[in-house]
Enzyme design. Structure first.
Site, short mmCIF file in Angstrom:
data_model
loop_
_atom_site.label_atom_id
_atom_site.label_comp_id
_atom_site.label_asym_id
_atom_site.label_seq_id
_atom_site.Cartn_x
_atom_site.Cartn_y
_atom_site.Cartn_z
CE LYS A 291 22.34 15.96 19.85
NZ LYS A 291 21.64 16.95 19.48
CD GLU B 50 11.64 27.11 13.57
OE1 GLU B 50 12.58 26.19 13.34
OE2 GLU B 50 10.21 26.69 13.93
NE ARG C 19 9.95 24.42 11.34
CZ ARG C 19 9.47 23.07 11.35
NH1 ARG C 19 10.82 22.04 11.25
NH2 ARG C 19 9.15 22.62 12.35
#
Length: 634
Positions: free
Chosen positions: A280, A367, A395
């Protein structure tokens, strides 16, 4: 090369290795330069440059379906599909979207801004392909963080069961927004260090084939030997047990390795999982060295130093204010625990985690689990603080309904990024939570007018022991008001009058209170007296104050930075109707019944007519309408 001249990814098939390397370098320079001005998801995109090039070189988009999970790593894909010329406008009002967008390009076959959806979407596309007798490839690209989402695991289970032809690319950079956590992350860590498995397996198969008359019991024994080798070299081989052919790990920055494995995957029947290791932020040192997710998504920055260009504000951030108030109270109250679904940095919980490591839980991109875990803690006398963005709370709707509200548990939900969030656009606007929470029994919903009231609401939420309570707070910084040194509780369901008035009124809360006060001041110069009410408790409402207002017959406007359908204004109308008050004098202002795209919050509010000037016009019209009606009646 001039990236703005690219119109289609087909040119990639004619490039040699040296040209591919040059292209990757050009893309990185382009992204670093453009994002330094506009901001954006620079870290994820720098990490997938070679992977994206290899995908478009080895497959034929849009016939072959490349599906980006989350979508914030699709900038390179946008460049290769002819949108580099629009990058000055990325994430800007009326400009290029920061996520895949079907109306931008035929190559964007799936729209997303939330994680863990790509595999389910891919299963649907693959099923449609098979039903129609087509033969294209379906290629979901999912990160190691998103793979921890329950929906992704459900899809893996189904894909493996159906033996669907699909090539899943697992982009493993060991981070999502923050460093990844969880047992599955540990499994991937073992796989990263087990690259010798495929080589050893191939060598064993070669040796076995050289043994004459290998049949029956010997063949079965050989398969058991291969299985033993599998478990010896790759502990738990998770994906193969789910029915996938596992390939990798592969260096995600090596074109030769990527293309060889893509060609092998093409020839393999059934679902394939290609495990790709990427870095990344690759190619830009500040992003490469980021260990906590700061460079996942940024505002503008100085290329030379990596310093962020931020507006100067002496006011605390809303996330920081709430998190620090919770931390202060946790020093005296051991019931308090904090939970976040992979957002410790965004929710400003790093200090809480450092001071109370045994009471802090980052559950990863999960979540639903976070909400029900909070409920479980509450059953045992704890006071869990669930810090979650409004857009991600969507969610966990069923868990809030079924596990928290239905059982009337003492869970404190911190709804971060409530309201318009700006550049991330329609997938991230936090404008739906009032509408999908207001109808849940037992749940208290509140929003402060400023950070001082905000800290008192945190105290109120911690002290409230009659069920679940939610505190909404916006993205960005507070107003810079002085903070009381002693925290106080606010009586549940009470509003306050911020400005007395006798002609018209505004009933509002949170971020729109300054707008109401500005409008009142402007109308004062026109001789119109405006009452402004801080309806800080969205549920339960202050029915005593509301009844008093309705009894006067004074026209008023409900104002909210949230959807009108099912929102706060709807609650006021419902109350007026149920208690036989006239609703003729009530108007509602808020978010209309459509998704709101990207742009600055100020630009979006102007587009939606949610400004002080527009409020002035509406109030003035209501006032003169009532004056005319009174004159008509004599």
């Amino acid at each position: 090369m001039d990236l703005t001249e690219i119109t289609s990814p087909s040119f990639l098939k004619n490039l040699d290795r040296e040209q591919l390397l040059e292209l990757a370098e050009d893309i990185r320079k382009f992204l670093i330069e453009k994002c330094s001005v506009t901001g954006g998801h620079i870290g994820p995109n720098l990490g997938v440059v070679e992977l994206t090039i290899a995908l478009h070189r080895c497959f034929d988009s849009p016939n072959d379906k490349i599906i980006w999970d989350v979508g914030h790593q699709s900038y390179v894909h946008k460049i290769l599909t002819g949108r580099a010329c629009q990058f000055d406008s990325i994430r800007q009002y009326k400009g290029l979207c920061g996520f895949p967008k079907m109306n931008e390009s035929e190559h964007d076959v799936w729209e997303t801004g939330h994680s863990s959806t790509s595999l389910s979407a891919a299963m649907g596309m693959a099923a449609a392909r098979d039903i129609k007798g087509e033969s294209n490839y379906v290629l979901p690209v999912i990160g190691d963080g998103a793979l921890t989402g329950g929906m992704a695991l459900e899809a893996l289970n189904h894909i493996g069961h159906e033996k669907t032809n699909m090539i899943v690319i697992l982009n493993d950079n060991e981070m999502s927004i923050a460093p990844n956590v969880g047992a599955l992350h540990t499994v991937l860590g073992k796989l990263r260090t087990a690259g010798k498995y495929n080589t050893a397996k191939d060598e064993l198969e070669y040796i076995l084939k050289r043994i004459p008359a290998i049949g029956g019991k010997v063949a079965a024994a050989a398969e058991r030997v291969k299985d033993s080798l599998k478990y010896l070299l790759v502990t738990g081989v998770f994906f193969e047990e789910l029915g996938f052919t596992y390939l990798g790990p592969v260096d995600g920055h090596d074109f030769t390795e990527l293309e060889r494995n893509f060609q092998y995957a093409k020839k393999t029947e059934g679902p394939v999982l290609l495990h790709v290791i990427t870095k990344k932020g690759k190619g830009y040192l500040p992003a490469e060295h980021d260990k906590i997710g700061t460079w996942h998504g940024t505002g503008p920055y100085k290329i030379e130093t990596g310093d962020f260009v931020k507006s100067v504000s002496k006011a605390p951030s809303w996330s920081g204010l709430v998190a620090e108030t919770v931390r202060t109270l946790a020093r005296e109250d051991r019931r308090i625990a904090a939970i976040t679904p992979a957002m410790p940095v965004g929710s400003k919980l790093e200090s809480f985690a450092a001071e109370f490591p045994d009471r802090f839980f980052d559950v990863g991109i999960a979540e639903q689990h976070a909400a029900t875990m909070a409920a479980g803690l509450a059953t045992q006398g704890m006071k869990p603080f669930l810090a979650i963005y409004s857009t991600f709370l969507q969610r966990a709707y069923d868990q809030v309904l079924h596990d928290i509200s239905r059982q009337n548990l003492n869970v404190f939900i911190g709804i971060d990024r409530a309201g318009l969030v700006g550049a991330d656009g329609e997938t991230h606007q936090g404008v739906f939570d009032i509408a999908f929470l207001r109808h849940l029994p037992n749940l208290v919903i509140m929003m402060p007018k400023d950070e001082n009231e905000g800290q008192h609401m945190v105290k109120t939420a911690i002290e409230y022991n009659a069920g679940p309570i939610a505190l909404r707070y916006p993205r960005g910084n507070g107003l810079g008001v002085p903070l009381d040194t002693e925290l106080q509780t606010i009586p549940i369901g009470t509003w306050e009058v911020l400005r007395e008035g006798s002609d018209v009124a505004v009933v509002t809360f949170g971020t729109t209170i300054p707008m109401a006060l500005q409008a009142a001041e402007k109308l004062k110069t026109k001789g119109i007296s405006v009452k402004v009410i801080n309806a800080r408790f969205i549920k339960p409402m202050d029915t005593a104050m509301l009844s008093e207002l309705l009894s006067t017959g004074m026209p008023f406007i409900t104002l909210e930075e949230a959807v009108l359908a099912g929102g706060f204004g709807s609650a006021v109308l419902e109350y007026a109707n149920d208690h036989h008050y006239s609703t003729n004098q009530i108007k509602r202002m808020g978010i209309p019944d459509r998704f709101i795209e990207h742009g600055s919050v100020d630009e979006l509010m102007t587009e939606l007519g949610l400004t002080a000037d527009h409020l002035v016009d509406e109030l003035e019209e209501m006032f003169y309408d009532q004056v005319s009606e009174r004159e008509r009646l004599g």
